[in-house]
Scaffold this motif. Structure first.
Motif, PDB file in Angstrom:
ATOM      1  N   UNK A  28       0.851  -1.188   0.000  1.00  0.00           N
ATOM      2  CA  UNK A  28       0.000   0.000   0.000  1.00  0.00           C
ATOM      3  C   UNK A  28       0.888   1.240   0.000  1.00  0.00           C
ATOM      4  N   UNK A  29       0.640   2.141  -0.909  1.00  0.00           N
ATOM      5  CA  UNK A  29       1.436   3.365  -0.976  1.00  0.00           C
ATOM      6  C   UNK A  29       0.520   4.575  -1.089  1.00  0.00           C
ATOM      7  N   UNK A  30       1.032   5.696  -0.618  1.00  0.00           N
ATOM      8  CA  UNK A  30       0.298   6.957  -0.768  1.00  0.00           C
ATOM      9  C   UNK A  30       0.505   7.473  -2.189  1.00  0.00           C
ATOM     10  N   UNK A  31      -0.195   8.535  -2.551  1.00  0.00           N
ATOM     11  CA  UNK A  31      -0.050   9.113  -3.891  1.00  0.00           C
ATOM     12  C   UNK A  31       1.371   9.632  -4.125  1.00  0.00           C
ATOM     13  N   UNK A  32       2.115   9.909  -3.028  1.00  0.00           N
ATOM     14  CA  UNK A  32       3.495  10.374  -3.175  1.00  0.00           C
ATOM     15  C   UNK A  32       4.497   9.221  -3.168  1.00  0.00           C
ATOM     16  N   UNK A  33       3.989   7.969  -3.071  1.00  0.00           N
ATOM     17  CA  UNK A  33       4.869   6.810  -3.125  1.00  0.00           C
ATOM     18  C   UNK A  33       5.354   6.295  -1.777  1.00  0.00           C
ATOM     19  N   UNK A  34       4.886   6.907  -0.690  1.00  0.00           N
ATOM     20  CA  UNK A  34       5.299   6.458   0.646  1.00  0.00           C
ATOM     21  C   UNK A  34       4.661   5.106   0.973  1.00  0.00           C
ATOM     22  N   UNK A  35       5.470   4.168   1.440  1.00  0.00           N
ATOM     23  CA  UNK A  35       4.971   2.843   1.809  1.00  0.00           C
ATOM     24  C   UNK A  35       4.220   2.951   3.134  1.00  0.00           C
ATOM     25  N   UNK A  36       2.941   2.637   3.118  1.00  0.00           N
ATOM     26  CA  UNK A  36       2.122   2.667   4.330  1.00  0.00           C
ATOM     27  C   UNK A  36       1.495   1.297   4.578  1.00  0.00           C
ATOM     28  N   UNK A  37       2.219   0.262   4.172  1.00  0.00           N
ATOM     29  CA  UNK A  37       1.723  -1.095   4.323  1.00  0.00           C
ATOM     30  C   UNK A  37       1.647  -1.474   5.796  1.00  0.00           C
ATOM     31  N   UNK A  38       0.493  -1.962   6.211  1.00  0.00           N
ATOM     32  CA  UNK A  38       0.301  -2.362   7.597  1.00  0.00           C
ATOM     33  C   UNK A  38       1.245  -3.516   7.934  1.00  0.00           C
TER      34      UNK A  38
END
Length: 158
Positions: free
Chosen positions: A51-61
């Motif tokens: 899961x990534x934000x629109x800016x490409x940051x990985x926000x994977x649980x």
């Protein structure tokens, strides 16, 4: 070595989880069937990783959880050594010690064992290898996702 406030939170979580469903069955002592109470985190990561934000940051649980003390509670060598020492120092209470220590470090395996009419056995599930199945997989997950989070058929997504 338990903290009363953490134990209260754990008991509350377990109370909620016991009412939720999971797939498959476990064989209890004497051949009775007991539905599994938990799934391993591997089942959750299928959807909750990459899961990534629109800016490409990985926000994977899964990425975040996998590095936590919760995810590694059963793999902690200091804890394993402490349990081993206690069971060697008090062999007449070894089963009680393993069962009690599993409350916090291997909770899913412990509560499934209790649902099956058994006690938790810490050392029966060590070492924890990749590809472990059943109770050993639950033990290796430590404080896994489904200990607190279950998919239920009512109010999904709320």
């Amino acid at each position: 070595m338990r903290r009363p406030d953490m134990r209260s939170a754990m008991v509350l979580s377990i109370t909620v989880v016991l009412g939720c469903s999971a797939s498959g069955t476990q064989v209890a002592a004497g051949g009775a069937q007991s539905p599994p109470l938990f799934e391993t985190s591997e089942r959750c990561m299928a959807c909750h990783n990459s899961l990534t934000t629109s800016s490409g940051e990985d926000v994977s649980i899964g990425t975040a959880w996998g590095a936590t003390m919760m995810a590694n509670s059963a793999r902690d060598p200091y804890w394993q050594a402490s349990v081993r020492t206690e069971t060697l120092d008090h062999p007449e209470r070894a089963a009680d010690i393993q069962d009690e220590c599993a409350v916090c470090h291997m909770p899913m395996m412990r509560y499934q064992a209790h649902a099956n009419g058994e006690r938790a056995e810490v050392f029966a599930h060590l070492p924890i290898d990749a590809g472990a199945e059943g109770a050993t997989a639950l033990a290796g997950d430590g404080v896994g996702c489904t200990l607190c989070h279950q998919i239920i058929d009512a109010q999904f997504g709320r």
